[in-house]
Design an enzyme around this catalytic site. Structure first.
Site, PDB file in Angstrom:
ATOM      1  N   LYS A  15      39.634  48.055 -22.028  1.00 37.95           N
ATOM      2  CA  LYS A  15      38.408  48.310 -22.783  1.00 37.95           C
ATOM      3  C   LYS A  15      38.300  47.384 -23.992  1.00 37.95           C
ATOM      4  O   LYS A  15      37.274  46.752 -24.225  1.00 37.95           O
ATOM      5  CB  LYS A  15      38.367  49.780 -23.264  1.00 37.95           C
ATOM      6  CG  LYS A  15      38.484  50.796 -22.133  1.00 37.95           C
ATOM      7  CD  LYS A  15      38.453  52.228 -22.647  1.00 37.95           C
ATOM      8  CE  LYS A  15      39.607  52.620 -23.540  1.00 37.95           C
ATOM      9  NZ  LYS A  15      40.935  52.625 -22.863  1.00 37.95           N
ATOM     10  N   ARG A  90      35.585  60.780 -25.492  1.00 36.13           N
ATOM     11  CA  ARG A  90      36.789  61.110 -24.737  1.00 36.13           C
ATOM     12  C   ARG A  90      36.822  62.566 -24.315  1.00 36.13           C
ATOM     13  O   ARG A  90      37.769  62.975 -23.652  1.00 36.13           O
ATOM     14  CB  ARG A  90      38.012  60.851 -25.616  1.00 36.13           C
ATOM     15  CG  ARG A  90      38.717  59.515 -25.371  1.00 36.13           C
ATOM     16  CD  ARG A  90      39.766  59.371 -26.458  1.00 36.13           C
ATOM     17  NE  ARG A  90      40.909  58.577 -26.120  1.00 36.13           N
ATOM     18  CZ  ARG A  90      41.069  57.293 -26.422  1.00 36.13           C
ATOM     19  NH1 ARG A  90      40.111  56.619 -27.009  1.00 36.13           N
ATOM     20  NH2 ARG A  90      42.192  56.679 -26.124  1.00 36.13           N
ATOM     21  N   ARG A 129      51.660  45.114 -24.537  1.00 38.96           N
ATOM     22  CA  ARG A 129      50.516  44.763 -25.401  1.00 38.96           C
ATOM     23  C   ARG A 129      50.959  44.432 -26.828  1.00 38.96           C
ATOM     24  O   ARG A 129      51.773  45.127 -27.416  1.00 38.96           O
ATOM     25  CB  ARG A 129      49.544  45.945 -25.436  1.00 38.96           C
ATOM     26  CG  ARG A 129      48.510  45.860 -26.549  1.00 38.96           C
ATOM     27  CD  ARG A 129      47.341  46.768 -26.295  1.00 38.96           C
ATOM     28  NE  ARG A 129      47.641  48.186 -26.305  1.00 38.96           N
ATOM     29  CZ  ARG A 129      46.759  49.130 -25.968  1.00 38.96           C
ATOM     30  NH1 ARG A 129      45.539  48.779 -25.586  1.00 38.96           N
ATOM     31  NH2 ARG A 129      47.084  50.392 -26.014  1.00 38.96           N
ATOM     32  N   ARG A 163      51.647  48.493 -31.451  1.00 41.89           N
ATOM     33  CA  ARG A 163      51.274  49.830 -31.894  1.00 41.89           C
ATOM     34  C   ARG A 163      52.432  50.799 -31.705  1.00 41.89           C
ATOM     35  O   ARG A 163      53.109  50.756 -30.690  1.00 41.89           O
ATOM     36  CB  ARG A 163      50.064  50.319 -31.095  1.00 41.89           C
ATOM     37  CG  ARG A 163      48.765  49.725 -31.585  1.00 41.89           C
ATOM     38  CD  ARG A 163      47.644  49.915 -30.612  1.00 41.89           C
ATOM     39  NE  ARG A 163      47.538  51.286 -30.087  1.00 41.89           N
ATOM     40  CZ  ARG A 163      46.586  51.689 -29.262  1.00 41.89           C
ATOM     41  NH1 ARG A 163      45.638  50.832 -28.875  1.00 41.89           N
ATOM     42  NH2 ARG A 163      46.553  52.917 -28.813  1.00 41.89           N
ATOM     43  N   ARG A 174      49.215  60.247 -23.209  1.00 44.67           N
ATOM     44  CA  ARG A 174      47.858  59.702 -23.326  1.00 44.67           C
ATOM     45  C   ARG A 174      47.152  59.704 -21.979  1.00 44.67           C
ATOM     46  O   ARG A 174      45.952  59.980 -21.889  1.00 44.67           O
ATOM     47  CB  ARG A 174      47.909  58.295 -23.930  1.00 44.67           C
ATOM     48  CG  ARG A 174      48.252  58.344 -25.429  1.00 44.67           C
ATOM     49  CD  ARG A 174      48.837  57.047 -25.952  1.00 44.67           C
ATOM     50  NE  ARG A 174      47.930  55.933 -25.869  1.00 44.67           N
ATOM     51  CZ  ARG A 174      48.303  54.661 -25.966  1.00 44.67           C
ATOM     52  NH1 ARG A 174      49.578  54.351 -26.153  1.00 44.67           N
ATOM     53  NH2 ARG A 174      47.413  53.708 -25.889  1.00 44.67           N
TER      54      ARG A 174
HETATM   55  P1  ADP Z   1      43.903  53.370 -25.820  1.00 45.79           P
HETATM   56  O1  ADP Z   1      42.627  52.750 -25.410  1.00 45.79           O
HETATM   57  O2  ADP Z   1      45.084  52.476 -25.622  1.00 45.79           O
HETATM   58  O3  ADP Z   1      44.116  54.752 -25.274  1.00 45.79           O
HETATM   59  P2  ADP Z   1      42.834  53.864 -28.508  1.00 45.79           P
HETATM   60  O4  ADP Z   1      43.073  52.794 -29.483  1.00 45.79           O
HETATM   61  O5  ADP Z   1      41.469  54.037 -27.947  1.00 45.79           O
HETATM   62  O6  ADP Z   1      43.923  53.670 -27.369  1.00 45.79           O
HETATM   63  O7  ADP Z   1      43.260  55.267 -29.133  1.00 45.79           O
HETATM   64  C1  ADP Z   1      44.519  55.450 -29.770  1.00 45.79           C
HETATM   65  C2  ADP Z   1      44.663  56.906 -30.198  1.00 45.79           C
HETATM   66  O8  ADP Z   1      43.651  57.232 -31.172  1.00 45.79           O
HETATM   67  C3  ADP Z   1      44.474  57.940 -29.081  1.00 45.79           C
HETATM   68  O9  ADP Z   1      45.663  58.179 -28.345  1.00 45.79           O
HETATM   69  C4  ADP Z   1      44.024  59.172 -29.886  1.00 45.79           C
HETATM   70  O10 ADP Z   1      45.118  59.778 -30.546  1.00 45.79           O
HETATM   71  C5  ADP Z   1      43.135  58.539 -30.962  1.00 45.79           C
HETATM   72  N1  ADP Z   1      41.729  58.428 -30.531  1.00 45.79           N
HETATM   73  C6  ADP Z   1      41.020  57.281 -30.349  1.00 45.79           C
HETATM   74  N2  ADP Z   1      39.755  57.544 -29.956  1.00 45.79           N
HETATM   75  C7  ADP Z   1      39.663  58.894 -29.881  1.00 45.79           C
HETATM   76  C8  ADP Z   1      38.619  59.788 -29.513  1.00 45.79           C
HETATM   77  N3  ADP Z   1      37.395  59.339 -29.128  1.00 45.79           N
HETATM   78  N4  ADP Z   1      38.878  61.125 -29.555  1.00 45.79           N
HETATM   79  C9  ADP Z   1      40.075  61.599 -29.935  1.00 45.79           C
HETATM   80  N5  ADP Z   1      41.108  60.816 -30.286  1.00 45.79           N
HETATM   81  C10 ADP Z   1      40.906  59.468 -30.263  1.00 45.79           C
HETATM   82  P1  ADP Z   2      42.513  49.381 -23.701  1.00 42.01           P
HETATM   83  O1  ADP Z   2      41.640  48.976 -24.856  1.00 42.01           O
HETATM   84  O2  ADP Z   2      41.711  49.921 -22.541  1.00 42.01           O
HETATM   85  O3  ADP Z   2      43.610  50.330 -24.082  1.00 42.01           O
HETATM   86  P2  ADP Z   2      43.439  46.576 -23.746  1.00 42.01           P
HETATM   87  O4  ADP Z   2      42.170  45.811 -23.636  1.00 42.01           O
HETATM   88  O5  ADP Z   2      44.107  46.634 -25.058  1.00 42.01           O
HETATM   89  O6  ADP Z   2      43.230  48.077 -23.145  1.00 42.01           O
HETATM   90  O7  ADP Z   2      44.465  45.984 -22.657  1.00 42.01           O
HETATM   91  C1  ADP Z   2      45.813  46.461 -22.571  1.00 42.01           C
HETATM   92  C2  ADP Z   2      46.764  45.278 -22.357  1.00 42.01           C
HETATM   93  O8  ADP Z   2      46.556  44.728 -21.051  1.00 42.01           O
HETATM   94  C3  ADP Z   2      46.551  44.121 -23.346  1.00 42.01           C
HETATM   95  O9  ADP Z   2      47.827  43.569 -23.650  1.00 42.01           O
HETATM   96  C4  ADP Z   2      45.684  43.126 -22.564  1.00 42.01           C
HETATM   97  O10 ADP Z   2      45.983  41.778 -22.971  1.00 42.01           O
HETATM   98  C5  ADP Z   2      46.117  43.378 -21.127  1.00 42.01           C
HETATM   99  N1  ADP Z   2      44.993  43.254 -20.179  1.00 42.01           N
HETATM  100  C6  ADP Z   2      43.692  43.612 -20.375  1.00 42.01           C
HETATM  101  N2  ADP Z   2      42.933  43.363 -19.276  1.00 42.01           N
HETATM  102  C7  ADP Z   2      43.789  42.844 -18.341  1.00 42.01           C
HETATM  103  C8  ADP Z   2      43.621  42.375 -16.980  1.00 42.01           C
HETATM  104  N3  ADP Z   2      42.418  42.410 -16.368  1.00 42.01           N
HETATM  105  N4  ADP Z   2      44.722  41.923 -16.351  1.00 42.01           N
HETATM  106  C9  ADP Z   2      45.949  41.900 -16.960  1.00 42.01           C
HETATM  107  N5  ADP Z   2      46.174  42.309 -18.226  1.00 42.01           N
HETATM  108  C10 ADP Z   2      45.109  42.791 -18.915  1.00 42.01           C
END
Ligand code: ADP
Ligand code: ADP
Ligand code: ZN
Length: 218
Positions: A15, A90, A129, A163, A174
């Site tokens: 994302k 979410r 990541r 992170r 998660r």
């Molecule tokens: P990822 O896409 O890797 O799951 P995010 O950066 O979106 O991680 O979120 C990291 C953490 O922040 C989540 O595990 C949760 O604790 C919190 N968080 C983020 N967005 C939301 C949301 N919309 N509602 C509740 N908690 C959230």
């Molecule tokens: P999210 O925001 O959904 O948690 P990220 O965009 O941070 O996910 O992506 C998670 C990890 O995977 C990052 O290290 C990113 O560089 C890698 N990544 C993202 N898209 C791809 C893909 N299509 N193929 C391989 N690795 C990817």
């Protein structure tokens, strides 16, 4: 007209990567509740103090907190820019809050783009990541290393960070949260004909191209 979209998918689906690409190529603004919460934790604000332990455990922060963050950030955006909701909504409560927020700001949802990924790949995505500490550019140990070792492709910075919640154990919580609370909101948007599914296992550039084709169809 400004296109407002939701990027939906489990942790590590891509994302943030795709949101950053859209920001670079369109008049769009990324609204990542994860980024907003991490900024609040770093700044030590009341919201950050409440959210820190919840995030470290991989659980969800309260609906009220994240919806207020989204509303504040949307209010600060120019009307001409489209919003990319990244990691929000979410829960069903957040989805309903977003409806009210968008209506109040005279905006409409164009698409909910679901990044379809293989769960086994997510642990690899998340544990590999890291980001540039200076500009936030995203990287991966195996899929996207900086072109020049220890030097950010985008800003030349030499400091990178990981992170605290990107570890194999927290990832499982998660993912369980995603399955239990987030995946069930898809039918809300399916009923409205807004969901578009994209293969999130494809190369990053191919995922971007698939999303671009969806935006062009608006
Ligand atoms: P990822 O896409 O890797 O799951 P995010 O950066 O979106 O991680 O979120 C990291 C953490 O922040 C989540 O595990 C949760 O604790 C919190 N968080 C983020 N967005 C939301 C949301 N919309 N509602 C509740 N908690 C959230
Ligand atoms: P999210 O925001 O959904 O948690 P990220 O965009 O941070 O996910 O992506 C998670 C990890 O995977 C990052 O290290 C990113 O560089 C890698 N990544 C993202 N898209 C791809 C893909 N299509 N193929 C391989 N690795 C990817
Ligand atoms: Zn950088």
């Amino acid at each position: 007209m400004a296109l407002n979209i939701i990027l939906l998918g489990p942790p590590g689906a891509g994302k943030g990567t795709q949101a950053a690409h859209l920001v670079a190529t369109h008049a769009m603004v990324q609204l990542s509740t994860g980024d907003m919460l991490r900024a609040a934790v770093k700044a030590g604000t009341p919201v950050g103090l409440q959210a820190k332990a919840v995030m470290e455990a991989g659980e969800l922060v309260s609906d009220e907190i994240v919806s207020a963050l989204i509303d504040d950030n949307l209010a600060a955006m120019p009307d001409s820019a489209g919003a990319i909701f990244d990691g929000y909504p979410r829960t069903a409560a957040q989805a309903h809050a977003l409806d009210a927020i968008l209506t109040a700001r005279g905006r409409k949802l164009a698409f909910v783009i679901e990044l379809d990924v293989d769960e086994d790949a997510l642990v690899d995505r998340i544990t590999g990541r890291f980001t540039c500490a200076t500009c936030g550019e995203g990287y991966h140990d195996r899929h996207k290393m900086p072109a020049v070792a220890d030097s950010c492709d985008k800003c030349g910075g030499h400091e990178f960070k990981r992170r605290p919640d990107d570890n194999a154990e927290t990832v499982r919580t998660r993912m369980a949260e995603y399955r239990a609370k987030t995946a069930p909101i898809l039918p809300i948007y399916e009923e409205r004909g807004l969901v578009r599914r994209v293969d999130g296992m494809a190369d990053m550039a191919d995922v971007s191209a698939a999303i671009e084709a969806i935006l062009q169809s608006a």
